[in-house]
Design a protein around this motif. Structure first.
Motif, mmCIF file in Angstrom:
data_model
loop_
_atom_site.group_PDB
_atom_site.id
_atom_site.type_symbol
_atom_site.label_atom_id
_atom_site.label_comp_id
_atom_site.label_asym_id
_atom_site.label_seq_id
_atom_site.Cartn_x
_atom_site.Cartn_y
_atom_site.Cartn_z
ATOM 1 N N CYS A 96 0.852 -1.185 0.000
ATOM 2 C CA CYS A 96 0.000 0.000 0.000
ATOM 3 C C CYS A 96 0.886 1.232 0.000
ATOM 4 O O CYS A 96 1.601 1.500 0.970
ATOM 5 C CB CYS A 96 -0.920 -0.003 1.223
ATOM 6 N N SER A 97 0.853 1.960 -1.112
ATOM 7 C CA SER A 97 1.604 3.207 -1.248
ATOM 8 C C SER A 97 0.655 4.343 -0.857
ATOM 9 O O SER A 97 -0.346 4.584 -1.527
ATOM 10 C CB SER A 97 2.067 3.364 -2.697
ATOM 11 N N ILE A 98 0.981 5.036 0.225
ATOM 12 C CA ILE A 98 0.057 6.040 0.754
ATOM 13 C C ILE A 98 0.046 7.308 -0.100
ATOM 14 O O ILE A 98 1.000 7.598 -0.824
ATOM 15 C CB ILE A 98 0.376 6.391 2.222
ATOM 16 N N ASP A 99 -1.042 8.031 -0.010
ATOM 17 C CA ASP A 99 -1.213 9.308 -0.708
ATOM 18 C C ASP A 99 -0.032 10.220 -0.386
ATOM 19 O O ASP A 99 0.292 10.435 0.778
ATOM 20 C CB ASP A 99 -2.532 9.947 -0.259
ATOM 21 N N GLY A 100 0.661 10.706 -1.431
ATOM 22 C CA GLY A 100 1.793 11.610 -1.253
ATOM 23 C C GLY A 100 3.146 10.933 -1.210
ATOM 24 O O GLY A 100 4.180 11.619 -1.234
ATOM 25 N N GLU A 101 3.191 9.599 -1.159
ATOM 26 C CA GLU A 101 4.480 8.895 -1.128
ATOM 27 C C GLU A 101 5.281 9.234 -2.379
ATOM 28 O O GLU A 101 4.812 9.079 -3.495
ATOM 29 C CB GLU A 101 4.227 7.392 -1.032
ATOM 30 N N MET A 102 6.474 9.736 -2.198
ATOM 31 C CA MET A 102 7.389 10.186 -3.267
ATOM 32 C C MET A 102 6.752 11.279 -4.134
ATOM 33 O O MET A 102 7.225 11.561 -5.226
ATOM 34 C CB MET A 102 7.861 9.023 -4.147
ATOM 35 N N GLY A 103 5.640 11.866 -3.641
ATOM 36 C CA GLY A 103 4.976 12.949 -4.353
ATOM 37 C C GLY A 103 3.764 12.531 -5.167
ATOM 38 O O GLY A 103 3.046 13.369 -5.708
ATOM 39 N N TYR A 104 3.501 11.234 -5.262
ATOM 40 C CA TYR A 104 2.386 10.737 -6.073
ATOM 41 C C TYR A 104 1.056 10.924 -5.342
ATOM 42 O O TYR A 104 0.955 10.644 -4.150
ATOM 43 C CB TYR A 104 2.566 9.247 -6.389
ATOM 44 N N PRO A 105 0.023 11.350 -6.073
ATOM 45 C CA PRO A 105 -1.289 11.505 -5.451
ATOM 46 C C PRO A 105 -2.018 10.169 -5.321
ATOM 47 O O PRO A 105 -1.821 9.264 -6.124
ATOM 48 C CB PRO A 105 -2.032 12.420 -6.422
ATOM 49 N N GLY A 106 -2.851 10.059 -4.306
ATOM 50 C CA GLY A 106 -3.712 8.903 -4.130
ATOM 51 C C GLY A 106 -3.030 7.751 -3.428
ATOM 52 O O GLY A 106 -1.838 7.511 -3.593
ATOM 53 N N THR A 107 -3.805 7.064 -2.589
ATOM 54 C CA THR A 107 -3.340 5.818 -2.003
ATOM 55 C C THR A 107 -3.487 4.737 -3.057
ATOM 56 O O THR A 107 -4.551 4.588 -3.658
ATOM 57 C CB THR A 107 -4.161 5.472 -0.742
ATOM 58 N N LEU A 108 -2.394 4.024 -3.317
ATOM 59 C CA LEU A 108 -2.362 3.005 -4.365
ATOM 60 C C LEU A 108 -2.132 1.654 -3.718
ATOM 61 O O LEU A 108 -1.110 1.428 -3.068
ATOM 62 C CB LEU A 108 -1.241 3.310 -5.362
ATOM 63 N N ASN A 109 -3.092 0.750 -3.856
ATOM 64 C CA ASN A 109 -2.946 -0.620 -3.373
ATOM 65 C C ASN A 109 -2.536 -1.500 -4.548
ATOM 66 O O ASN A 109 -3.218 -1.529 -5.574
ATOM 67 C CB ASN A 109 -4.259 -1.111 -2.764
ATOM 68 N N VAL A 110 -1.419 -2.195 -4.383
ATOM 69 C CA VAL A 110 -0.844 -2.989 -5.472
ATOM 70 C C VAL A 110 -0.738 -4.446 -5.053
ATOM 71 O O VAL A 110 -0.352 -4.754 -3.933
ATOM 72 C CB VAL A 110 0.558 -2.472 -5.859
ATOM 73 N N GLU A 111 -1.088 -5.329 -5.986
ATOM 74 C CA GLU A 111 -0.828 -6.756 -5.836
ATOM 75 C C GLU A 111 0.056 -7.199 -6.995
ATOM 76 O O GLU A 111 -0.175 -6.820 -8.138
ATOM 77 C CB GLU A 111 -2.121 -7.572 -5.869
ATOM 78 N N ALA A 112 1.070 -7.992 -6.670
ATOM 79 C CA ALA A 112 1.947 -8.573 -7.689
ATOM 80 C C ALA A 112 1.866 -10.088 -7.541
ATOM 81 O O ALA A 112 2.161 -10.622 -6.477
ATOM 82 C CB ALA A 112 3.378 -8.105 -7.502
ATOM 83 N N THR A 113 1.423 -10.758 -8.602
ATOM 84 C CA THR A 113 1.313 -12.214 -8.593
ATOM 85 C C THR A 113 2.416 -12.797 -9.459
ATOM 86 O O THR A 113 2.523 -12.478 -10.640
ATOM 87 C CB THR A 113 -0.061 -12.668 -9.133
ATOM 88 N N TYR A 114 3.236 -13.658 -8.845
ATOM 89 C CA TYR A 114 4.276 -14.401 -9.554
ATOM 90 C C TYR A 114 3.785 -15.839 -9.645
ATOM 91 O O TYR A 114 3.464 -16.446 -8.621
ATOM 92 C CB TYR A 114 5.594 -14.381 -8.787
ATOM 93 N N GLN A 115 3.750 -16.378 -10.866
ATOM 94 C CA GLN A 115 3.270 -17.747 -11.047
ATOM 95 C C GLN A 115 4.235 -18.521 -11.936
ATOM 96 O O GLN A 115 4.683 -18.029 -12.977
ATOM 97 C CB GLN A 115 1.883 -17.733 -11.702
ATOM 98 N N LEU A 116 4.557 -19.733 -11.514
ATOM 99 C CA LEU A 116 5.343 -20.664 -12.332
ATOM 100 C C LEU A 116 4.373 -21.672 -12.920
ATOM 101 O O LEU A 116 3.544 -22.239 -12.210
ATOM 102 C CB LEU A 116 6.383 -21.385 -11.478
ATOM 103 N N THR A 117 4.468 -21.917 -14.241
ATOM 104 C CA THR A 117 3.551 -22.848 -14.899
ATOM 105 C C THR A 117 4.253 -24.165 -15.193
ATOM 106 O O THR A 117 5.490 -24.261 -15.139
ATOM 107 C CB THR A 117 3.011 -22.270 -16.221
ATOM 108 N N SER A 118 3.466 -25.170 -15.562
ATOM 109 C CA SER A 118 4.025 -26.473 -15.916
ATOM 110 C C SER A 118 4.782 -26.421 -17.243
ATOM 111 O O SER A 118 5.487 -27.355 -17.598
ATOM 112 C CB SER A 118 2.910 -27.522 -15.981
ATOM 113 N N ASN A 119 4.651 -25.308 -17.976
ATOM 114 C CA ASN A 119 5.403 -25.114 -19.227
ATOM 115 C C ASN A 119 6.692 -24.332 -19.003
ATOM 116 O O ASN A 119 7.238 -23.753 -19.940
ATOM 117 C CB ASN A 119 4.538 -24.382 -20.259
ATOM 118 N N ASN A 120 7.157 -24.278 -17.750
ATOM 119 C CA ASN A 120 8.378 -23.558 -17.398
ATOM 120 C C ASN A 120 8.296 -22.076 -17.715
ATOM 121 O O ASN A 120 9.277 -21.451 -18.120
ATOM 122 C CB ASN A 120 9.611 -24.189 -18.066
ATOM 123 N N GLU A 121 7.114 -21.506 -17.514
ATOM 124 C CA GLU A 121 6.911 -20.070 -17.709
ATOM 125 C C GLU A 121 6.871 -19.381 -16.350
ATOM 126 O O GLU A 121 6.376 -19.939 -15.379
ATOM 127 C CB GLU A 121 5.572 -19.794 -18.395
#
Length: 194
Positions: A96-121
């Motif tokens: 959660c990047s709060i409103d004003g962090e590094m000067g950016y407006p708005g609270t930004l909630n971020v999700e990053a999904t890392y997935q390994l597949t059976s095709n070696n991706e």
């Protein structure tokens, strides 16, 4: 951060294809601070750390000469992310990047999904939501060598990018906003080339 990714080649020989450092202390003292990290809120450089949004000029932290780069000194690469879920083949991180962090407006909630597949991706997906109009452009800054870390050059790798356009930059690597056709330029990787 992606610090290591072991995957088999066409002959089944496994190698670590991500360039990574050996310890957390190495990451904390590295001069190249983006190895394998999620960077943002905005990747790239923003001229003089200013941009216009909804008729207002906003100022960001300066960390690249006179410019703002990759979210600033305390950008996403220097944050501790929370582990939201883990399975045998995936992990979801949140921040959660709060409103004003590094000067950016708005609270930004971020999700990053890392997935390994059976095709070696390796599949990486970002989801970001905000409570105010803002700018966001996320990526992971891993460096890959498909021959394995420390096993020669990447200059013989073949790269394919299914894109018709690229964003022009000026000599200071600042995006101009102009979208140019890749056809006939060195940026045309539509058919794959080294």
């Amino acid at each position: 951060r992606i610090v290591s990714l072991c995957t088999p080649d066409k002959n089944g020989q496994k190698a670590d294809v991500v360039l990574g450092l050996k310890s957390i202390d190495d990451y904390l003292t590295a001069t190249g601070v983006y190895h394998g990290a999620i960077v943002g809120r905005v990747i790239g450089r923003i001229a003089k750390g200013t941009f216009e949004l909804d008729g207002k000029t906003l100022s960001l932290a300066i960390n690249n000469g006179a410019n703002h780069q990759h979210g600033g000194l305390k950008g996403f690469h220097n944050q501790v992310w929370n582990v939201k879920t883990v399975t045998d083949s995936s992990i979801v991180l949140s921040y959660c990047s709060i409103d004003g962090e590094m000067g950016y407006p708005g609270t930004l909630n971020v999700e990053a999904t890392y997935q390994l597949t059976s095709n070696n991706e390796l599949i990486l997906k970002f989801l970001a939501t905000t409570d105010k109009t803002t700018i966001v452009n996320l990526t992971n800054h891993a460096f890959f060598n498909l021959a394995g870390e420390g096993n020669g050059t990447i200059l013989d790798h073949i790269l394919t990018i299914p894109s018709n356009y690229f964003c022009a930059v000026n000599p200071d690597k600042i995006k101009t906003g102009e979208l140019l056709k890749v056809s006939g330029t060195p940026f045309d990787f539509s058919k794959g080339k080294s």
